[in-house]
Design an enzyme around this catalytic site. Structure first.
Site, PDB file in Angstrom:
ATOM      1  N   ASN A  55       0.955  -1.455  -0.204  1.00 57.16           N
ATOM      2  CA  ASN A  55      -0.141  -0.258  -0.109  1.00 57.16           C
ATOM      3  C   ASN A  55       0.153   0.996   0.442  1.00 57.16           C
ATOM      4  O   ASN A  55       0.287   2.364  -0.488  1.00 57.16           O
ATOM      5  CB  ASN A  55      -0.830   0.269   0.519  1.00 57.16           C
ATOM      6  CG  ASN A  55      -1.840   1.153   1.705  1.00 57.16           C
ATOM      7  OD1 ASN A  55      -2.536   1.865   0.845  1.00 57.16           O
ATOM      8  ND2 ASN A  55      -0.898   2.027   2.563  1.00 57.16           N
ATOM      9  N   TYR A  71       3.965   8.913 -11.308  1.00 57.81           N
ATOM     10  CA  TYR A  71       3.023   8.491 -10.350  1.00 57.81           C
ATOM     11  C   TYR A  71       1.880   7.575 -11.642  1.00 57.81           C
ATOM     12  O   TYR A  71       1.729   6.017 -11.205  1.00 57.81           O
ATOM     13  CB  TYR A  71       1.409   8.969 -10.250  1.00 57.81           C
ATOM     14  CG  TYR A  71       0.634   8.548  -9.255  1.00 57.81           C
ATOM     15  CD1 TYR A  71       1.169   8.135  -8.115  1.00 57.81           C
ATOM     16  CD2 TYR A  71      -0.607   8.800  -9.255  1.00 57.81           C
ATOM     17  CE1 TYR A  71       0.376   7.979  -6.338  1.00 57.81           C
ATOM     18  CE2 TYR A  71      -0.945   7.316  -8.542  1.00 57.81           C
ATOM     19  CZ  TYR A  71      -0.551   7.478  -7.408  1.00 57.81           C
ATOM     20  OH  TYR A  71      -2.090   7.474  -6.223  1.00 57.81           O
TER      21      TYR A  71
HETATM   22  P1  NAP Z   1      -1.091   8.974   2.414  1.00 65.14           P
HETATM   23  O1  NAP Z   1      -1.932   8.974   3.660  1.00 65.14           O
HETATM   24  O2  NAP Z   1       0.275  10.042   1.983  1.00 65.14           O
HETATM   25  O3  NAP Z   1      -0.134   7.443   3.945  1.00 65.14           O
HETATM   26  C1  NAP Z   1       1.224   6.984   2.662  1.00 65.14           C
HETATM   27  C2  NAP Z   1       1.879   5.635   3.901  1.00 65.14           C
HETATM   28  O4  NAP Z   1       2.577   5.786   3.145  1.00 65.14           O
HETATM   29  C3  NAP Z   1       1.961   6.237   5.239  1.00 65.14           C
HETATM   30  O5  NAP Z   1       2.072   5.508   6.365  1.00 65.14           O
HETATM   31  C4  NAP Z   1       3.582   6.599   4.697  1.00 65.14           C
HETATM   32  O6  NAP Z   1       4.417   5.914   6.458  1.00 65.14           O
HETATM   33  C5  NAP Z   1       3.543   4.927   3.528  1.00 65.14           C
HETATM   34  N1  NAP Z   1       4.744   5.635   2.922  1.00 65.14           N
HETATM   35  C6  NAP Z   1       5.231   6.943   2.500  1.00 65.14           C
HETATM   36  N2  NAP Z   1       6.586   5.837   1.856  1.00 65.14           N
HETATM   37  C7  NAP Z   1       6.682   4.672   2.173  1.00 65.14           C
HETATM   38  C8  NAP Z   1       8.136   4.334   2.357  1.00 65.14           C
HETATM   39  N3  NAP Z   1       9.316   4.835   1.118  1.00 65.14           N
HETATM   40  N4  NAP Z   1       8.168   3.057   2.938  1.00 65.14           N
HETATM   41  C9  NAP Z   1       6.903   2.995   3.807  1.00 65.14           C
HETATM   42  N5  NAP Z   1       6.040   3.352   3.946  1.00 65.14           N
HETATM   43  C10 NAP Z   1       5.902   4.599   3.238  1.00 65.14           C
HETATM   44  O7  NAP Z   1      -1.030   7.686   1.144  1.00 65.14           O
HETATM   45  P2  NAP Z   1      -3.255   7.242   1.293  1.00 65.14           P
HETATM   46  O8  NAP Z   1      -3.608   8.497   0.288  1.00 65.14           O
HETATM   47  O9  NAP Z   1      -3.479   6.073   2.003  1.00 65.14           O
HETATM   48  O10 NAP Z   1      -2.356   6.298  -0.436  1.00 65.14           O
HETATM   49  C11 NAP Z   1      -2.092   4.240   0.269  1.00 65.14           C
HETATM   50  C12 NAP Z   1      -2.150   4.019  -1.140  1.00 65.14           C
HETATM   51  O11 NAP Z   1      -3.196   4.389  -1.998  1.00 65.14           O
HETATM   52  C13 NAP Z   1      -0.733   4.793  -2.088  1.00 65.14           C
HETATM   53  O12 NAP Z   1      -0.386   3.469  -2.413  1.00 65.14           O
HETATM   54  C14 NAP Z   1      -1.497   5.214  -3.292  1.00 65.14           C
HETATM   55  O13 NAP Z   1      -0.883   5.644  -4.393  1.00 65.14           O
HETATM   56  C15 NAP Z   1      -2.685   4.989  -3.422  1.00 65.14           C
HETATM   57  N6  NAP Z   1      -3.358   5.607  -3.453  1.00 65.14           N
HETATM   58  C16 NAP Z   1      -4.419   6.964  -3.304  1.00 65.14           C
HETATM   59  C17 NAP Z   1      -5.560   7.115  -3.747  1.00 65.14           C
HETATM   60  C18 NAP Z   1      -5.861   8.578  -2.853  1.00 65.14           C
HETATM   61  O14 NAP Z   1      -6.401   9.674  -3.669  1.00 65.14           O
HETATM   62  N7  NAP Z   1      -5.520   8.602  -1.627  1.00 65.14           N
HETATM   63  C19 NAP Z   1      -6.317   6.862  -5.006  1.00 65.14           C
HETATM   64  C20 NAP Z   1      -5.885   6.289  -5.628  1.00 65.14           C
HETATM   65  C21 NAP Z   1      -4.499   4.854  -4.338  1.00 65.14           C
HETATM   66  P3  NAP Z   1       5.278   7.236   6.867  1.00 65.14           P
HETATM   67  O15 NAP Z   1       3.540   8.785   7.449  1.00 65.14           O
HETATM   68  O16 NAP Z   1       5.049   6.845   7.981  1.00 65.14           O
HETATM   69  O17 NAP Z   1       6.080   7.654   6.319  1.00 65.14           O
END
Ligand code: NAP
Length: 248
Positions: A91, A156
């Site tokens: 994730n 991305y």
């Molecule tokens: P988020 O709120 O930014 O959370 C990102 C998470 O990833 C955090 O727990 C962060 O950990 C962790 N992370 C970042 N860099 C990392 C690394 N190098 N190693 C290990 N952990 C890392 O993101 P989200 O919106 O929940 O997104 C989660 C996933 O869903 C992502 O893959 C994103 O691309 C995908 N997604 C999101 C959306 C959207 O609109 N939000 C849409 C489609 C897909 P720390 O905080 O501890 O650094």
């Protein structure tokens, strides 16, 4: 009885947002959950505490998924603690919008590194254990932008499209023992979108037939489905809780 009783799960990037939502739901379904985080230990411990408060078992494990040694150590730690990994959710992801003509090479490399290479690395070190135990579920969090693309997000979109292709290729390679699927959410209200402008969000919303940004709770059930008995006949698929943004 939960759908994931006696299972163990590793969820990368589970300190907040979608990863945290999946971790908590897996905990409620009975899985022992490893909450991976990169920088925010306090938030990861909050996820662990929330799972424990619901009666579940969880540990927090720090690792940068884009670093090969740290990814390997992460998998080894979780395998040791939980005596194997039954479900892996890749994730962890980052997003930093930039047009291609202004994009630093470092920005491109970092996005590919965390979003695509990180998925490869953690899967690489997990897959041997799953093949040895002749079972396992891998769920890769892609994005609808890996299907339809988006301006200012070439890096991305490429990483997420790569994850979808990786999912299909690996699903063929490790069937029937291990099932590999992807989830391609649409725009979801999380911290990931913090760096985007109001105009960007409005434009995004306008592209979505259901006419709104989604919530974490609208993504989590798809992960529970793919991890549990309901997912028994899925592999190589990309499921899309995206409000109809990328119909495929
Ligand atoms: P988020 O709120 O930014 O959370 C990102 C998470 O990833 C955090 O727990 C962060 O950990 C962790 N992370 C970042 N860099 C990392 C690394 N190098 N190693 C290990 N952990 C890392 O993101 P989200 O919106 O929940 O997104 C989660 C996933 O869903 C992502 O893959 C994103 O691309 C995908 N997604 C999101 C959306 C959207 O609109 N939000 C849409 C489609 C897909 P720390 O905080 O501890 O650094």
């Amino acid at each position: 009885m939960g759908d994931l009783d006696d299972k163990s799960a590793l969820i990368t990037g589970a300190s907040r947002s979608i990863g945290r939502g999946i971790a908590q739901a897996f905990g409620r379904e009975g899985a022992a959950v490893a909450v991976n985080y990169h920088s925010d230990e306090e938030a990861a411990e909050e996820t662990v505490e929330a799972i424990e408060n619901d009666g579940g078992t969880a540990i927090a494990v720090q690792a940068d998924v884009s670093d090969a040694e740290e990814a390997q150590q992460l998998v080894e730690t979780v395998t040791e603690q939980f005596d194997g990994i039954d479900v892996l959710v890749n994730n962890a992801g980052i997003l930093e919008p930039s047009t291609l003509d202004e994009m630093d090479v470092e920005t491109w490399d970092q996005t590919i590194s965390v979003d695509l290479r990180g998925t490869f690395l953690v899967t690489r070190f997990t897959i041997e254990g799953m093949l040895d135990q002749s079972s396992g579920r891998i769920i890769n969090i892609a994005s609808q932008l890996g299907i339809k693309g988006a301006a200012e997000l070439t890096h991305y979109s490429a990483a997420k499209g790569g994850i979808i292709a990786f999912t299909r290729a690996l699903a063929r390679e490790v069937a029937p023992d291990v099932q590999v699927n992807a989830i391609a959410p649409g725009p979801i209200d999380t911290a990931l979108l913090d760096d985007t402008t109001d105009e960007w969000r409005e434009n995004k919303k306008a592209e979505v037939p259901l006419d709104r940004i989604g919530t974490i709770d609208e993504v989590v059930p798809t992960a529970v489905l793919l991890a549990g008995d309901g997912g028994d006949y899925y592999t190589g698929q990309t499921l899309s809780p995206d409000g109809g943004d990328a119909m495929h």
